[in-house]
Design a protein around this motif. Structure first.
Motif, PDB file in Angstrom:
ATOM      1  N   VAL A 126       0.843  -1.192   0.000  1.00  6.89           N
ATOM      2  CA  VAL A 126       0.000   0.000   0.000  1.00  6.89           C
ATOM      3  C   VAL A 126       0.877   1.241   0.000  1.00  6.89           C
ATOM      4  CG1 VAL A 126      -1.784   1.307   1.233  1.00  6.89           C
ATOM      5  CG2 VAL A 126      -1.809  -1.204   1.311  1.00  6.89           C
ATOM      6  N   PHE A 127       0.539   2.195  -0.868  1.00  4.87           N
ATOM      7  CA  PHE A 127       1.190   3.504  -0.850  1.00  4.87           C
ATOM      8  C   PHE A 127       0.094   4.546  -0.726  1.00  4.87           C
ATOM      9  CE2 PHE A 127       2.872   7.367  -2.862  1.00  4.87           C
ATOM     10  CZ  PHE A 127       4.039   7.526  -2.120  1.00  4.87           C
ATOM     11  N   TRP A 128       0.183   5.371   0.324  1.00  3.11           N
ATOM     12  CA  TRP A 128      -0.832   6.380   0.600  1.00  3.11           C
ATOM     13  C   TRP A 128      -0.159   7.749   0.508  1.00  3.11           C
ATOM     14  CZ3 TRP A 128      -5.209   4.922   4.418  1.00  3.11           C
ATOM     15  CH2 TRP A 128      -6.277   5.818   4.269  1.00  3.11           C
ATOM     16  N   ASP A 129      -0.493   8.476  -0.530  1.00  8.00           N
ATOM     17  CA  ASP A 129       0.125   9.766  -0.820  1.00  8.00           C
ATOM     18  C   ASP A 129      -0.729  10.891  -0.252  1.00  8.00           C
ATOM     19  OD1 ASP A 129       1.492  11.884  -1.894  1.00  8.00           O
ATOM     20  OD2 ASP A 129       0.877  11.528  -3.960  1.00  8.00           O
ATOM     21  N   LYS A 130      -0.122  11.720   0.602  1.00  7.92           N
ATOM     22  CA  LYS A 130      -0.819  12.857   1.199  1.00  7.92           C
ATOM     23  C   LYS A 130       0.018  14.113   1.014  1.00  7.92           C
ATOM     24  CE  LYS A 130      -2.989   9.858   4.664  1.00  7.92           C
ATOM     25  NZ  LYS A 130      -3.222   9.607   6.107  1.00  7.92           N
ATOM     26  N   GLY A 131       0.309  14.451  -0.242  1.00 14.89           N
ATOM     27  CA  GLY A 131       1.139  15.615  -0.540  1.00 14.89           C
ATOM     28  C   GLY A 131       2.596  15.296  -0.275  1.00 14.89           C
ATOM     29  N   PRO A 132       3.295  16.121   0.512  1.00 15.80           N
ATOM     30  CA  PRO A 132       4.700  15.830   0.805  1.00 15.80           C
ATOM     31  C   PRO A 132       4.888  14.655   1.755  1.00 15.80           C
ATOM     32  CG  PRO A 132       3.986  17.760   2.037  1.00 15.80           C
ATOM     33  CD  PRO A 132       2.859  17.407   1.097  1.00 15.80           C
ATOM     34  N   ASP A 133       3.822  14.251   2.411  1.00 12.96           N
ATOM     35  CA  ASP A 133       3.874  13.101   3.312  1.00 12.96           C
ATOM     36  C   ASP A 133       3.234  11.890   2.647  1.00 12.96           C
ATOM     37  OD1 ASP A 133       4.999  14.587   5.511  1.00 12.96           O
ATOM     38  OD2 ASP A 133       3.016  15.473   5.782  1.00 12.96           O
ATOM     39  N   ALA A 134       3.734  10.717   2.979  1.00 13.89           N
ATOM     40  CA  ALA A 134       3.176   9.487   2.422  1.00 13.89           C
ATOM     41  C   ALA A 134       3.414   8.353   3.404  1.00 13.89           C
ATOM     42  CB  ALA A 134       3.825   9.162   1.082  1.00 13.89           C
ATOM     43  N   GLN A 135       2.666   7.292   3.210  1.00 13.26           N
ATOM     44  CA  GLN A 135       2.847   6.086   4.015  1.00 13.26           C
ATOM     45  C   GLN A 135       3.001   4.903   3.070  1.00 13.26           C
ATOM     46  OE1 GLN A 135      -0.373   4.001   6.496  1.00 13.26           O
ATOM     47  NE2 GLN A 135       0.763   5.152   8.047  1.00 13.26           N
ATOM     48  N   LEU A 136       4.024   4.105   3.305  1.00 16.78           N
ATOM     49  CA  LEU A 136       4.279   2.927   2.487  1.00 16.78           C
ATOM     50  C   LEU A 136       4.264   1.688   3.366  1.00 16.78           C
ATOM     51  CD1 LEU A 136       5.136   1.588  -0.226  1.00 16.78           C
ATOM     52  CD2 LEU A 136       7.520   2.017   0.458  1.00 16.78           C
ATOM     53  N   THR A 137       3.502   0.688   2.934  1.00 19.59           N
ATOM     54  CA  THR A 137       3.477  -0.600   3.615  1.00 19.59           C
ATOM     55  C   THR A 137       3.878  -1.666   2.614  1.00 19.59           C
ATOM     56  OG1 THR A 137       1.639   0.149   5.006  1.00 19.59           O
ATOM     57  CG2 THR A 137       2.107  -2.205   4.978  1.00 19.59           C
ATOM     58  N   LEU A 138       4.968  -2.367   2.898  1.00 21.37           N
ATOM     59  CA  LEU A 138       5.422  -3.461   2.050  1.00 21.37           C
ATOM     60  C   LEU A 138       5.085  -4.786   2.722  1.00 21.37           C
ATOM     61  CD1 LEU A 138       8.921  -2.062   0.970  1.00 21.37           C
ATOM     62  CD2 LEU A 138       6.783  -2.042  -0.331  1.00 21.37           C
ATOM     63  N   PRO A 139       4.895  -5.843   1.945  1.00 27.63           N
ATOM     64  CA  PRO A 139       4.512  -7.132   2.527  1.00 27.63           C
ATOM     65  C   PRO A 139       5.445  -7.566   3.650  1.00 27.63           C
ATOM     66  CG  PRO A 139       4.349  -7.221   0.148  1.00 27.63           C
ATOM     67  CD  PRO A 139       4.992  -5.910   0.473  1.00 27.63           C
ATOM     68  N   GLY A 140       4.866  -7.903   4.799  1.00 25.59           N
ATOM     69  CA  GLY A 140       5.640  -8.394   5.926  1.00 25.59           C
ATOM     70  C   GLY A 140       6.370  -7.332   6.721  1.00 25.59           C
ATOM     71  N   LYS A 141       6.139  -6.047   6.401  1.00 25.88           N
ATOM     72  CA  LYS A 141       6.836  -4.977   7.106  1.00 25.88           C
ATOM     73  C   LYS A 141       5.837  -3.998   7.694  1.00 25.88           C
ATOM     74  CE  LYS A 141      11.080  -5.169   4.361  1.00 25.88           C
ATOM     75  NZ  LYS A 141      12.081  -4.377   3.595  1.00 25.88           N
ATOM     76  N   ALA A 142       6.280  -3.259   8.708  1.00 30.40           N
ATOM     77  CA  ALA A 142       5.423  -2.270   9.359  1.00 30.40           C
ATOM     78  C   ALA A 142       5.247  -1.054   8.450  1.00 30.40           C
ATOM     79  CB  ALA A 142       6.048  -1.847  10.692  1.00 30.40           C
ATOM     80  N   ASP A 143       4.193  -0.272   8.720  1.00 31.07           N
ATOM     81  CA  ASP A 143       3.962   0.960   7.969  1.00 31.07           C
ATOM     82  C   ASP A 143       5.162   1.889   8.116  1.00 31.07           C
ATOM     83  OD1 ASP A 143       1.485  -0.114   7.519  1.00 31.07           O
ATOM     84  OD2 ASP A 143       0.420   1.224   8.894  1.00 31.07           O
ATOM     85  N   MET A 144       5.515   2.561   7.038  1.00 32.97           N
ATOM     86  CA  MET A 144       6.620   3.520   7.068  1.00 32.97           C
ATOM     87  C   MET A 144       6.099   4.901   6.696  1.00 32.97           C
ATOM     88  SD  MET A 144       9.709   1.432   5.152  1.00 32.97           S
ATOM     89  CE  MET A 144       8.638   0.656   3.912  1.00 32.97           C
ATOM     90  N   ASN A 145       6.475   5.912   7.457  1.00 30.31           N
ATOM     91  CA  ASN A 145       6.149   7.293   7.131  1.00 30.31           C
ATOM     92  C   ASN A 145       7.242   7.854   6.238  1.00 30.31           C
ATOM     93  OD1 ASN A 145       3.757   7.423   8.699  1.00 30.31           O
ATOM     94  ND2 ASN A 145       4.987   7.687  10.549  1.00 30.31           N
TER      95      ASN A 145
END
Length: 211
Positions: free
Chosen positions: A185-204
């Motif tokens: 999952v990639f969640w784009d919120k302007g200059p901020d985003a959140q990336l979640t890769l399989p088997g890993k915690a959410d990354m800011n």
């Protein structure tokens, strides 16, 4: 383990649903469409839009006055090779998904490698590449976004690449992909985003415009 290029299930329902009343219009003449892949593109509005955008970017890159002759020769050869690879998608288990992924990868490559392809963004549907920095990814992620319906995100870093499809979100733009290892999952919120890769915690993450 590398994340394989993947278009999620939501894209499968989107591709190939164009009605006769909403005829596709790619960059080439559908009356002279050759082969299964060109015929498929002519039947699908999303693929047709990706084709028009790829052709537009290629034309701008090729016509750029700043592009030296040797690079133009390379670009011509690259495009011929890419078209051959795209047309080989008829061999794939799902040709529509293969063709979409091929276009998104090519759009990213053109925007990444050729400044001329980034000169008329107000007339196209693609943006990028952007630099995406995430704390647990040991490289800068290059991201390109394409505004179809729904939209796509293409992310590449090191030997990994992802094609994600936009899904409904209360805010920002949320993209998902189902890979062999799980959901990304990639969640784009302007200059901020959140990336979640399989088997890993959410990354800011932070998103910046590439110079």
């Amino acid at each position: 383990m590398p994340i394989r290029l993947s278009v999620p299930t939501v894209a499968l329902a989107m591709l190939g649903t164009t009605s006769v009343a909403m005829a596709a219009s790619p960059s080439f003449d559908c009356g002279n469409a050759k082969g299964q892949v060109e015929q498929l593109i002519c039947k699908d509005d999303t693929l047709a839009r990706l084709d028009r955008e790829t052709t537009r970017l290629y034309g701008m890159a090729l016509d750029a006055r700043s592009l030296p002759a040797p690079q133009k020769k390379t670009l011509l050869a690259e495009q011929r090779g890419w078209i051959k690879g795209r047309n080989d998608c008829w061999k794939a288990s799902d040709a529509g998904v293969c063709v979409a992924a091929s276009y998104l990868e090519r759009i990213h490559e053109l925007r990444h490698a050729y400044a001329g392809a980034r000169t008329q963004d107000d007339k196209g549907i693609s943006r990028g590449p952007f630099d995406i920095r995430c704390p647990d990814v040991k490289a800068v992620i290059a991201g390109t976004f394409v505004q179809t319906e729904p939209g796509f995100a293409y992310l590449r870093w090191l030997d990994q690449q992802l094609v994600l499809t936009q899904t409904p979100a209360a805010s920002g733009a949320r993209y998902t992909a189902t890979t062999a290892n799980g959901e990304a999952v990639f969640w784009d919120k302007g200059p901020d985003a959140q990336l979640t890769l399989p088997g890993k915690a959410d990354m800011n993450c932070r998103v910046g415009i590439r110079d």
